[in-house]
Design an enzyme around this catalytic site. Structure first.
Site: not given
Length: 366
Positions: A4, A33, A94, A158, A224, A249-251, A299-301
């Site tokens: 991301r 991804d 993905h 997904e 997850w 989830y650390f985001d 996750w880095t969105e």
């Protein structure tokens, strides 16, 4: 997650340093991804030319990939800190960064583009096409060489199946394999890739969706979507890594006062919630032996800098480390908070950015 937002080798090394501080000994590196393909594959050089470049809606360009020499550098750096790197190459969903590069691997033939938006998308790999498996095997040959650890993550999450329903190649594959519905195509893919990697001395790990088919008992399940998949996997005899989104989830935001926080994807996981994770809850003592670890996902969105990443990791990483290494019966939250507060002196000495107010809030909420 470096797809991301791409982060360079120095960023990754700093994250490994933080992990080593907490004796976290596996680094799950999400390398491909919809939004970027970030690993050089010499057999398919255009992945680094096309799949590693995202043209954003605002006209800006985001790009980045790791050369194989850089991958080796990170793997060696991790090994010096007793950390094994687990690479993730996503399939069969993905897939847009790969499909933008090689559109013939999709059901429609494209055109596709490296995705500019966050989300889950219907454009996925075509498992009815034998060239798709040739591509995956070519990629995984090089991945297996680059990463000496036993485990390779194949994603599996997904993956919408709408394209498969309309695809002549997929429907032909289903008839040949006597399949009744499209979900079996994903099962077929996971089984076939697992068998291929097993021949190279590797084990697969996948997100808990891989349990929706009759995945082999040698596959490792990464739970997850809460703990449900992990419990199911352990009960059927699979080894499991617990990373339930509602605990790890650390985001997600770490304070309910979101005005104090950098913008995040949503959700709420504070230090207390992380610390309360019991990885073997709902399992017998024998079944609990199948839980081989826990993990946090970052996750880095919306995470574009290392300073922001540090903030999201600290102090929550300390809580997860204690979940990982301390027996449930020996854990006591108040005692942990006192030690976690002392640990902040080390963060400050190292110049790390951390959520200073979180532990103060946690102590007052006790």
């Amino acid at each position: 997650d470096v797809c991301r937002h791409f982060h360079d080798v120095e960023f990754v090394k700093k994250q490994l340093d933080i992990m080593a501080m907490f004796k976290m000994n596996y680094f799950h590196w999400h390398l491909t991804d919809d939004h970027l393909w970030t690993i050089e594959i010499k057999k398919y050089p255009r992945l680094a030319e096309v799949g590693s470049v995202r043209r954003n809606a605002d006209g800006s360009i985001h790009r980045g990939f790791y050369t194989q020499e850089q991958i080796k550098e990170v793997v060696a750096y991790a090994a010096e800190r007793y950390i094994t790197v687990i690479p993730e190459v996503e399939l069969p969903g993905h897939a847009l960064a790969a499909l933008a590069t090689y559109p013939e691997l999709g059901c429609t033939g494209g055109p596709y583009e490296v995705c500019q938006m966050w989300g889950v998308f219907p454009e996925v790999f075509c498992p009815g096409n034998e060239k798709t498996f040739e591509f995956w095997e070519g990629v995984l040959d090089e991945v297996a060489e680059l990463f000496p650890g036993e485990i390779i993550h194949i994603g599996g999450d997904e993956c919408p199946r709408d394209a498969w329903k309309k695809c002549k190649k997929c429907q032909t594959r289903m008839k040949q394999e006597n399949m009744k519905e499209e979900g079996e195509l994903q099962d077929y893919t996971v089984h076939r890739i697992e068998a291929y990697l097993k021949g190279k001395g590797k084990r697969v790990i996948g997100w808990d969706e891989i349990l929706e088919g009759d995945v082999s008992k040698t596959a490792i399940v990464m739970s997850w979507r809460g703990k449900t998949g992990g419990i199911k996997g352990a009960k059927r005899g699979n080894e499991v890594v617990m990373v339930p989104n509602d605990y790890a989830y650390f985001d997600y935001y770490q304070s309910k006062d979101v005005d104090k926080e950098p913008f995040s994807i949503g959700g709420f996981v504070d230090v207390a919630k992380v610390y309360s994770l019991d990885p073997t809850e709902g399992l017998t003592a024998e079944e609990g032996k199948k839980i081989i670890g826990v993990q946090a996902n970052l996750w880095t969105e919306y995470i574009t800098t290392f300073s922001h990443a540090q903030y999201m990791l600290l102090p929550r990483m300390a809580a997860l480390a204690e979940v990982a290494w301390t027996p449930q019966a020996d854990r006591e939250y108040s005692n942990f908070l006192n030690r976690a507060k002392l640990l902040t002196q080390r963060y400050e000495a190292l110049g790390y950015n951390f959520a200073k107010h979180i532990l103060q809030e946690a102590k007052s909420n006790e």
